[in-house]
Design an enzyme around this catalytic site. Structure first.
Site, PDB file in Angstrom:
ATOM      1  N   ILE A   1       3.815   0.684  -7.494  1.00  0.00           N
ATOM      2  CA  ILE A   1       4.153   0.567  -6.082  1.00  0.00           C
ATOM      3  C   ILE A   1       3.513  -0.655  -5.429  1.00  0.00           C
ATOM      4  CG2 ILE A   1       4.519   3.033  -5.752  1.00  0.00           C
ATOM      5  CD1 ILE A   1       1.726   3.227  -4.561  1.00  0.00           C
ATOM      6  N   GLY A   2       2.811  -1.470  -6.213  1.00  0.00           N
ATOM      7  CA  GLY A   2       2.185  -2.664  -5.651  1.00  0.00           C
ATOM      8  C   GLY A   2       1.221  -3.282  -6.640  1.00  0.00           C
TER       9      GLY A   2
ATOM     10  N   SER B   1      -4.610  -6.849 -10.375  1.00  0.00           N
ATOM     11  CA  SER B   1      -4.588  -5.395 -10.222  1.00  0.00           C
ATOM     12  C   SER B   1      -3.162  -4.880 -10.117  1.00  0.00           C
ATOM     13  CB  SER B   1      -5.379  -4.965  -8.979  1.00  0.00           C
ATOM     14  OG  SER B   1      -4.763  -5.464  -7.804  1.00  0.00           O
TER      15      SER B   1
ATOM     16  N   ASP C   1     -10.473  -7.881   6.861  1.00  0.00           N
ATOM     17  CA  ASP C   1      -9.043  -8.035   6.547  1.00  0.00           C
ATOM     18  C   ASP C   1      -8.237  -6.956   7.266  1.00  0.00           C
ATOM     19  OD1 ASP C   1      -6.781  -9.150   5.453  1.00  0.00           O
ATOM     20  OD2 ASP C   1      -6.969  -8.126   3.523  1.00  0.00           O
TER      21      ASP C   1
END
Length: 428
Positions: free
Chosen positions: A20-21, A26, A139
């Site tokens: 999903i990402g 990573s 962030d």
């Protein structure tokens, strides 16, 4: 290596893993598991440490790992477990989310101000918790605010976070459009004050659906930062909210408030007072209900029905609550009839949605049943899941304040999303 990691995770009880990402170092997978009590779905972030070893990012990863292990807050994404796999890969198992805040904003026609206050209050409480524990995020942005199934905000992605005890930062971190002015023009900055600036950008985005400063050139962006904050003419942002946003987006960090001062601002405090008032009203109502049940002869005042999120307005009108002499049998029949009406209405809506999807694919010559069209089926399923997850929270919350949203409008919105994505689907 990836296959090996997947096999190891399956042996540990994680199944149905979908990507999903991720990034250069990573990967994030969505997985099913019964490993943790009361949890069926988790997100697993897999970091390839052997790739990080020669990168400066290894410093950020070690900070992220140490911070995520210790933070505990209801509005910070919860980490269930951290473990290392053979080969050096590290897995961070955390709670899964239906969507992030940016997706919900981009796929809605505006979020009600009550929901804006609720979610922003949750984000501020998470950042205040971090700052009180000498942790800065660095962030903060809408993409890093995840929304749980019940619509609550969860702060995530601590890749640039670190412990701070009063010293200044000298590293540019975060996204350009959320970055404070001092990050662009100074070698050193106060990261807590820059976090507050990012909070102001987040609230502006939530209230207007757009960003206040958008420029890819640092010099031009710095010039924009010096100008007073302006709001789109088509957005009906209340004056108190505008003042609050400008309060956080002050150019000089010395004049900018701390996150604790942001949390105590009257605009946010008004939401807290409303929540407390509703809680008190609910408690009084429950006490009255208990008193009525104990004394059947006591008079019963009429009660206005409340429209819950996602409920059908016409159904609520059918099940009005009030003083009545009807028997329990009659009352039960009325409740069953109302429930059946709601189910019939929902079924009719989704049948209509399915017909329009099939019509769209016929019009574009897509064969959904052809065995060679696996990409088509996967893309359609992805679009359906994306739309339902991104719109479920915002649409249900919109219903709670403005009544049931037009079903035709929701269908039209979904079809527009499909049309935008159709180039990714392989035609026959």
């Amino acid at each position: 290596m990836k296959i090996h990691i997947t096999e190891v995770l399956r042996s540990m009880g994680f199944t149905s893993m979908l990507n999903i990402g991720g990034g250069n170092f990573s990967t994030v997978k969505l997985a099913k598991t019964s490993r943790y009590p009361g949890v069926s779905t988790v997100a697993i972030k897999i970091i390839e440490c052997q790739l990080l070893a020669s990168s400066v990012l290894s410093i950020f990863f070690s900070r992220e790992l140490s911070i995520m292990k210790i933070v505990k807050h209801p509005h910070i994404v919860h980490v269930y477990e951290v473990f290392e796999l053979p080969g050096g890969a590290v897995c961070i198992v955390m709670e899964a989310a239906s969507a992030n805040l940016a997706q919900v904003i981009d796929n809605s026609n505006g979020i009600p101000i009550r929901i804006v206050k609720k979610r922003f209050s949750q984000i501020v409480s998470a950042v205040e918790y971090l700052h009180n524990n000498d942790i800065v995020h660095r962030d903060l942005k809408c993409d890093n605010v995840l929304l749980s199934a019940d619509g609550n905000g969860k702060l995530a992605d601590f890749g640039f976070s670190r412990f701070m005890t009063g010293e200044l930062s000298d590293t540019f971190c975060g996204s350009l459009w959320y970055a404070a002015p001092e990050l662009l023009i100074s070698n050193c900055y106060d990261p807590k004050k820059s976090d507050v600036w990012s909070l102001g950008i987040i609230l502006y985005y939530m209230a207007t659906g757009d960003l206040p400063f958008k420029c890819h050139d640092n010099i031009e962006l710095s010039i924009q930062h010096r100008e007073p904050v302006t709001f789109p003419k088509h957005c009906n942002v209340e004056e108190e909210c505008r003042i609050f946003i400008s309060y956080m987006l002050q150019y000089d960090p010395q004049n900018r408030p701390s996150v604790s001062e942001v949390a105590q601002h009257p605009w946010l405090q008004s939401f807290q007072k409303d929540v407390q008032a509703q809680s008190s009203s609910s408690s009084v109502s429950n006490e009255k209900d208990m008193s009525t049940s104990e004394n059947a002869s006591a008079p019963c005042p009429n009660v206005e029905p409340v429209l819950e999120a996602g409920a059908s307005k016409e159904v609520v009108e059918e099940v009005e609550i009030g003083c009545s002499d009807e028997s329990p049998h009659t009352a039960g029949k009325r409740a069953r009839d109302a429930s059946n009406k709601w189910l019939a209405s929902t079924l009719k809506f989704f049948k209509s949605l399915l017909r329009r999807i099939k019509k769209l694919f016929r019009r574009n010559n897509y064969n959904m049943h052809d065995s060679t069209s696996a990409t088509t089926q996967q893309q359609c399923a992805s679009d359906c899941v994306f739309f339902l997850q991104a719109s479920a929270t915002s649409d249900s919350e919109h219903n709670s304040k403005h009544g049931q949203r037009s079903k035709r409008q929701i269908i039209r919105k979904f079809l527009q999303h499909i049309i935008k994505r159709k180039q990714k689907v392989k035609p026959i």
